[in-house]
Design a protein around this motif. Structure first.
Motif, PDB file in Angstrom:
ATOM      1  N   PHE C 123       0.877  -1.109  -0.299  1.00  0.00           N
ATOM      2  CA  PHE C 123       0.315   0.202  -0.305  1.00  0.00           C
ATOM      3  C   PHE C 123       0.703   1.442   0.307  1.00  0.00           C
ATOM      4  CE2 PHE C 123      -2.607   2.809   2.368  1.00  0.00           C
ATOM      5  CZ  PHE C 123      -3.370   3.331   1.475  1.00  0.00           C
ATOM      6  N   TRP C 124       1.944   1.217   0.921  1.00  0.00           N
ATOM      7  CA  TRP C 124       3.061   2.363   0.808  1.00  0.00           C
ATOM      8  C   TRP C 124       3.329   2.927  -0.287  1.00  0.00           C
ATOM      9  CZ3 TRP C 124       8.443   2.135   0.369  1.00  0.00           C
ATOM     10  CH2 TRP C 124       9.158   3.370   0.956  1.00  0.00           C
ATOM     11  N   GLU C 125       4.101   1.434  -1.206  1.00  0.00           N
ATOM     12  CA  GLU C 125       4.953   1.246  -2.425  1.00  0.00           C
ATOM     13  C   GLU C 125       3.415   2.184  -3.346  1.00  0.00           C
ATOM     14  OE1 GLU C 125       7.441  -2.858  -2.026  1.00  0.00           O
ATOM     15  OE2 GLU C 125       6.371  -2.583  -2.813  1.00  0.00           O
ATOM     16  N   GLU C 126       2.637   1.325  -3.273  1.00  0.00           N
ATOM     17  CA  GLU C 126       1.669   2.325  -4.148  1.00  0.00           C
ATOM     18  C   GLU C 126       1.657   3.509  -4.600  1.00  0.00           C
ATOM     19  OE1 GLU C 126      -0.312  -2.585  -4.740  1.00  0.00           O
ATOM     20  OE2 GLU C 126      -1.813  -0.151  -4.740  1.00  0.00           O
ATOM     21  N   THR C 127       1.240   3.815  -2.955  1.00  0.00           N
ATOM     22  CA  THR C 127       0.577   5.260  -2.920  1.00  0.00           C
ATOM     23  C   THR C 127       1.128   6.473  -2.079  1.00  0.00           C
ATOM     24  OG1 THR C 127      -0.873   4.353  -0.423  1.00  0.00           O
ATOM     25  CG2 THR C 127      -1.743   4.377  -2.201  1.00  0.00           C
ATOM     26  N   GLY C 128       2.576   5.671  -1.200  1.00  0.00           N
ATOM     27  CA  GLY C 128       3.163   6.745  -0.096  1.00  0.00           C
ATOM     28  C   GLY C 128       2.719   6.912   1.269  1.00  0.00           C
ATOM     29  N   ILE C 129       1.544   5.912   1.450  1.00  0.00           N
ATOM     30  CA  ILE C 129       0.702   5.928   2.512  1.00  0.00           C
ATOM     31  C   ILE C 129       1.146   5.905   3.332  1.00  0.00           C
ATOM     32  CG2 ILE C 129      -1.656   6.585   3.434  1.00  0.00           C
ATOM     33  CD1 ILE C 129      -2.890   6.577   0.555  1.00  0.00           C
ATOM     34  N   GLU C 130       1.696   6.089   4.719  1.00  0.00           N
ATOM     35  CA  GLU C 130       1.920   5.645   5.757  1.00  0.00           C
ATOM     36  C   GLU C 130       0.891   4.760   6.484  1.00  0.00           C
ATOM     37  OE1 GLU C 130       4.521   3.936   6.652  1.00  0.00           O
ATOM     38  OE2 GLU C 130       6.645   5.688   6.029  1.00  0.00           O
ATOM     39  N   ILE C 131       1.030   3.421   6.685  1.00  0.00           N
ATOM     40  CA  ILE C 131      -0.075   2.704   8.447  1.00  0.00           C
ATOM     41  C   ILE C 131       0.778   3.011   9.828  1.00  0.00           C
ATOM     42  CG2 ILE C 131      -1.803   0.685   8.513  1.00  0.00           C
ATOM     43  CD1 ILE C 131      -1.729   0.235   5.892  1.00  0.00           C
ATOM     44  N   VAL C 132       0.457   3.687  10.557  1.00  0.00           N
ATOM     45  CA  VAL C 132       0.573   3.740  11.865  1.00  0.00           C
ATOM     46  C   VAL C 132       0.077   3.408  12.997  1.00  0.00           C
ATOM     47  CG1 VAL C 132       1.985   5.881  13.484  1.00  0.00           C
ATOM     48  CG2 VAL C 132       1.824   6.048  10.976  1.00  0.00           C
ATOM     49  N   ALA C 133       0.657   2.659  13.695  1.00  0.00           N
ATOM     50  CA  ALA C 133       0.389   1.279  15.004  1.00  0.00           C
ATOM     51  C   ALA C 133       0.064   3.055  16.192  1.00  0.00           C
ATOM     52  CB  ALA C 133       0.948   0.269  15.203  1.00  0.00           C
ATOM     53  N   VAL C 134      -0.546   3.493  15.814  1.00  0.00           N
ATOM     54  CA  VAL C 134      -0.611   4.833  17.036  1.00  0.00           C
ATOM     55  C   VAL C 134      -1.444   4.420  18.912  1.00  0.00           C
ATOM     56  CG1 VAL C 134      -0.121   6.615  15.480  1.00  0.00           C
ATOM     57  CG2 VAL C 134      -2.439   5.965  15.859  1.00  0.00           C
ATOM     58  N   GLY C 135      -2.440   3.359  18.677  1.00  0.00           N
ATOM     59  CA  GLY C 135      -3.176   3.302  19.967  1.00  0.00           C
ATOM     60  C   GLY C 135      -3.691   4.674  20.605  1.00  0.00           C
ATOM     61  N   LYS C 136      -3.675   4.738  21.820  1.00  0.00           N
ATOM     62  CA  LYS C 136      -4.304   5.732  22.087  1.00  0.00           C
ATOM     63  C   LYS C 136      -4.492   7.517  22.393  1.00  0.00           C
ATOM     64  CE  LYS C 136      -7.178   2.453  23.958  1.00  0.00           C
ATOM     65  NZ  LYS C 136      -8.085   1.949  22.826  1.00  0.00           N
ATOM     66  N   SER C 137      -3.254   7.633  22.467  1.00  0.00           N
ATOM     67  CA  SER C 137      -3.159   9.219  21.897  1.00  0.00           C
ATOM     68  C   SER C 137      -3.998   9.400  20.942  1.00  0.00           C
ATOM     69  CB  SER C 137      -1.790   8.998  21.708  1.00  0.00           C
ATOM     70  OG  SER C 137      -1.620   9.341  20.590  1.00  0.00           O
ATOM     71  N   SER C 138      -4.336   8.511  19.780  1.00  0.00           N
ATOM     72  CA  SER C 138      -4.811   9.701  18.428  1.00  0.00           C
ATOM     73  C   SER C 138      -6.580   9.706  18.098  1.00  0.00           C
ATOM     74  CB  SER C 138      -4.235   7.867  17.309  1.00  0.00           C
ATOM     75  OG  SER C 138      -5.660   7.877  15.808  1.00  0.00           O
ATOM     76  N   VAL C 139      -6.568  10.403  18.345  1.00  0.00           N
ATOM     77  CA  VAL C 139      -8.399  11.115  18.264  1.00  0.00           C
ATOM     78  C   VAL C 139      -9.282  10.558  17.263  1.00  0.00           C
ATOM     79  CG1 VAL C 139      -9.711  12.897  17.664  1.00  0.00           C
ATOM     80  CG2 VAL C 139      -7.740  13.312  19.600  1.00  0.00           C
ATOM     81  N   PRO C 140      -8.197   9.895  15.689  1.00  0.00           N
ATOM     82  CA  PRO C 140      -8.963   9.543  15.273  1.00  0.00           C
ATOM     83  C   PRO C 140      -9.542   7.728  15.357  1.00  0.00           C
ATOM     84  CG  PRO C 140      -7.597  10.994  13.516  1.00  0.00           C
ATOM     85  CD  PRO C 140      -7.138  11.017  15.157  1.00  0.00           C
ATOM     86  N   VAL C 141      -8.281   7.053  15.313  1.00  0.00           N
ATOM     87  CA  VAL C 141      -8.911   5.775  16.607  1.00  0.00           C
ATOM     88  C   VAL C 141     -10.060   5.931  17.229  1.00  0.00           C
ATOM     89  CG1 VAL C 141      -7.557   4.052  18.066  1.00  0.00           C
ATOM     90  CG2 VAL C 141      -6.475   4.464  16.043  1.00  0.00           C
ATOM     91  N   ARG C 142      -9.494   7.194  17.936  1.00  0.00           N
ATOM     92  CA  ARG C 142     -11.016   7.572  19.024  1.00  0.00           C
ATOM     93  C   ARG C 142     -12.084   7.366  18.856  1.00  0.00           C
ATOM     94  NH1 ARG C 142     -14.440   6.561  23.083  1.00  0.00           N
ATOM     95  NH2 ARG C 142     -15.245   7.785  24.556  1.00  0.00           N
ATOM     96  N   ILE C 143     -12.718   8.263  17.366  1.00  0.00           N
ATOM     97  CA  ILE C 143     -13.982   8.670  16.689  1.00  0.00           C
ATOM     98  C   ILE C 143     -14.092   7.603  15.837  1.00  0.00           C
ATOM     99  CG2 ILE C 143     -14.646   9.834  14.942  1.00  0.00           C
ATOM    100  CD1 ILE C 143     -12.115  12.142  15.942  1.00  0.00           C
TER     101      ILE C 143
END
Lengths: 227, 227, 227
Positions: C123-143
């Motif tokens: 996915f990163w090679e095709e789009t340049g977008i990173e997938i990050v395992a971030v956990g509880k501090s991410s507001v989008p994960v809470r949403i």
């Protein structure tokens, strides 16, 4: 009781919401019913060249708290620190070694104590007022934190007047509102029992927006701009 | 489900906000929708001579919970404790030794278990109802804590009628309101989903004020006086 | 910034409030001001046969997040995980061994990484977008978590239409409201700064009740039934 406390907070943020440096140290006089400050002082740092090790903050806080305490003569002075409940005038090497903090923390405090211990001792000898490193359980320290956020908002307004816009991060779970002639700030945690503050500020011709920092849950971002 | 729970809370405070002793043990019957108590009982301690080791509290809570449970015959009884999810009737020496608590905690529980384990076993044999040491995840235990705060406010009103004034500390993040004929109390944490309670009380001619304890963030102080 | 995040939440409960299995994985696109989703996707699990080890959830979340990210092309993708801030495409054996998590957690992640690391790398090679395992501090994960709760409420409504009634547990400190044509959900923690979501749903002829889970403080239960 009459308590003076100080804390540093508010950060200038870049476009990716990374903190560049802290903005404001606030000292407050808190009196019963302990919900806001009856007097407050601010010292602004230069967020573009800030020592993020934490050493600058505690030093600024101690000096500003003593400055306010000389003026208002409180019963006690509270500083925000993780070393929990110790009188700063008693911080010699042996006492610091006995603290349950990291070795790195001990080095930092030994360095800090060189200035701050004599300052606290002299202040106590002259006035009988103790300076205590109390940390997160102190309500006056939290009120100082809220004021550091309000003063950070005021700094952002002034910066935007000159440079067009500014983006700052507020201290933990608090919000601000820019009103005619003043900036109001308050805790977003109702468990704290209604802590708030207010500071005079002229924000005519300034637009603003407050929203959650997407990368740090429970922290808000304030953007201000010349409208 | 119908759950009985008990908890002890509320402290008499001196002029410097130091706790002198705990005031009230409350037992509650909590039924769906689990936001308040349908029945409550109180036992007042003498805060001027209180065993602050925690042993008195858990003993008082168990006896009061059993007293209420005999009356209302719930499905289960919850006690507030750090030993998480264990039936009290099964607390023998080997079980206590296997708990992941401090050695000091094990000594306290071995001492407590001498009375409480036979009490819980007999109660279970007679009624089939388990007494479980569950701790902080139980909503009925939190409702019992809120009631202990409301009863502490009632105690303070009675004390002020007799002695002129009283200052008490409420359990964590809760508030009370003294109204005509009753005292209302509720959680200040909206994440708990609206927990509250109410108790009859006569407070004519009593003034009161509620404010944050300056030394313990998220705890409120109640002062009452003969107006 | 435009952030895609995914999370799994909401549980089918039995009569004693025990979770039987998780209900919904939600992926969301979150844009400034970061309080709700501008786009959301859901994948329902079968709560009657659910792998509660946590492996199913993180796998479902990654696939659903990538599906949404291919559509909306965000700046970054956030996954909920305890491994804090690591790009998933870099998760090889050596990197996993160096994480400060339990040995059991390392085994789980080595197993997961077999599928997810190549997926993230492609996915990163095709789009340049990173997938990050971030956990509880991410507001989008809470949403995303709040949306998983809203979709769980929608699932419960559909289940009740067919089978008469359903009882589900929502993710931590959030509530839902079933309204004409839609279900609204929001955080019960005001410190988060007003996070909420909304999803279309037809609930004509459905009754509902929301109340605290008596055994898990700060979690709400939703019951729905054919009225």
């Amino acid at each position: 009781m009459r308590i003076v406390a100080a804390d540093t907070g508010g950060a200038l943020l870049d476009e990716a919401y990374n903190p560049l440096g802290l903005v404001a140290t606030a000292a407050v006089l808190v009196e019963k019913p302990y919900k806001t400050a009856s007097v407050s002082l601010v010292r602004y740092a230069d967020p573009f060249s800030y020592d993020m090790s934490g050493r600058q903050a505690i030093r600024d806080e101690t000096y500003l708290a003593v400055e306010l305490a000389r003026e208002v003569m409180p019963d006690v002075v509270h500083l925000d620190s993780t070393i929990g409940g110790i009188e700063v005038r008693k911080l010699d090497e042996a006492t610091i070694d006995a603290l349950s903090i990291t070795d790195r923390g001990k080095e930092v405090w030994k360095d800090l104590a060189k200035d701050l211990q004599p300052l606290a001792r002299r202040f106590w000898e002259e006035t009988g007022i103790e300076i205590v490193a109390v940390g997160k359980s102190s309500v006056p320290v939290r009120i100082a934190e809220i004021y550091s956020g309000i003063y950070t908002a005021k700094w952002a307004v002034e910066y935007a007047k000159e440079h067009g816009r500014a983006r700052v991060g507020l201290p933990r779970y608090m919000k601000v509102e820019i009103m005619p002639g003043r900036i109001h700030g308050e805790s977003l945690d109702p468990r704290e029992g209604g802590l708030y503050g207010e500071v005079d500020a002229q924000a005519d011709g300034i637009g603003w927006e407050l929203y959650p920092n997407p990368f740090v849950r429970r922290f808000m971002v304030l953007e201000v701009w010349r409208a």
